[in-house]
Design an enzyme around this catalytic site. Sequence first.
Site, short mmCIF file in Angstrom:
data_model
loop_
_atom_site.label_atom_id
_atom_site.label_comp_id
_atom_site.label_asym_id
_atom_site.label_seq_id
_atom_site.Cartn_x
_atom_site.Cartn_y
_atom_site.Cartn_z
N ASP A 67 73.41 55.50 23.18
CA ASP A 67 72.30 55.69 24.11
C ASP A 67 72.63 55.20 25.50
O ASP A 67 73.66 54.55 25.73
CB ASP A 67 71.03 54.99 23.59
CG ASP A 67 71.30 53.60 23.03
OD1 ASP A 67 72.36 53.03 23.35
OD2 ASP A 67 70.45 53.07 22.28
N HIS A 138 63.82 49.46 15.77
CA HIS A 138 64.43 50.68 16.30
C HIS A 138 65.94 50.70 16.04
O HIS A 138 66.57 49.67 15.87
CB HIS A 138 64.09 50.91 17.78
CG HIS A 138 64.75 49.99 18.76
ND1 HIS A 138 64.19 49.68 19.98
CD2 HIS A 138 65.94 49.33 18.74
CE1 HIS A 138 65.01 48.89 20.64
NE2 HIS A 138 66.07 48.65 19.90
N GLU A 143 62.34 54.74 18.67
CA GLU A 143 61.29 53.73 18.60
C GLU A 143 60.29 54.06 17.49
O GLU A 143 60.13 55.23 17.13
CB GLU A 143 60.54 53.69 19.94
CG GLU A 143 61.43 53.33 21.15
CD GLU A 143 61.69 51.84 21.27
OE1 GLU A 143 61.70 51.12 20.25
OE2 GLU A 143 61.88 51.38 22.41
C1 F6R Z 1 71.90 49.62 21.98
C2 F6R Z 1 70.90 50.10 21.03
C3 F6R Z 1 69.77 49.25 20.57
C4 F6R Z 1 70.18 47.81 20.23
C5 F6R Z 1 68.99 47.00 19.74
C6 F6R Z 1 69.37 45.56 19.46
O1 F6R Z 1 72.88 50.62 22.22
O2 F6R Z 1 70.98 51.21 20.62
O3 F6R Z 1 69.18 49.84 19.46
O4 F6R Z 1 71.18 47.86 19.24
O5 F6R Z 1 68.00 47.02 20.71
O6 F6R Z 1 69.72 44.94 20.67
P1 F6R Z 1 70.33 43.46 20.71
O7 F6R Z 1 71.68 43.56 20.07
O8 F6R Z 1 70.45 43.16 22.19
O9 F6R Z 1 69.40 42.58 19.99
#
Ligand code: F6R
Length: 243
Positions: A67, A138, A143
């Site tokens: 993403d 998510h 979402e």
């Molecule tokens: C990032 C992504 C998101 C994150 C998720 C967890 O490319 O796709 O789904 O993996 O928001 O984020 P962290 O690792 O910062 O807790």
Amino acid sequence: MNIIICENYEEVSARAASMVADVIKKDSACKLGLATGSTPIGMYSILSEMYKNGEIDFSSVSSYNLDEYYPIKKDNDQSYDYFMRENLFSKINIKEENIHIPNGEAKDANKECEDYECTVEKSGGIDIQILGLGVNGHIGFNEPANELISKTHVTDLTVSTIKANSRFFESEDEVPKKAITMGVGTIMKAKSIVLMVSGKNKHEALSAILNGNISTNVPATLLNLHPNVTVICDKEAYYGNDL
Ligand code: F6R
């Protein structure tokens, strides 16, 4: 679903890095599906070290990121393009033409989504897809909702995600409100998936996945339908306590 419960974040990073390294050693032209966020940073650092030590070679590897915020300039230090270069690509020998990240600068976001879906499709299949887990469950930026979109699409970020990601920005107002993300169908086509989970704030979402029920309101629960998922989590995420 295979579950690996690790002592701490460092072990989660090491286990995930070793799974990625094994895929690269088996097929030097493998396709990696990559994530951004805090969770995979340790894994990227270990993979960079392994490259430096001559253990793995990225010269024929291709990468496909999950993403990107929309709209955002690639040189914005909060873009996922910038993140990947900073944390991995500048430290390894992956070829520029083998790097694929949704373009947050595209004029026509819907066309960019169609093109990105085609690019992933044409890759012949992602061998190993790394995922982080949102506090709200998510995956990518799919979402919680009553309906999920299968293919790469533009999505509105939820208030909870904007809040969670504001820690990287000067203020909550600066967090882009939209993103381009692989859809749940795009993600589920990967041959294998590694879900990395660290920290007690992920406990609720992780428990929802591990109880085996499926709900679009916790998108990561759909991973229960995939035949080859490994969850690598630390004890804080698994038990929900400080340890
Ligand atoms: C990032 C992504 C998101 C994150 C998720 C967890 O490319 O796709 O789904 O993996 O928001 O984020 P962290 O690792 O910062 O807790």
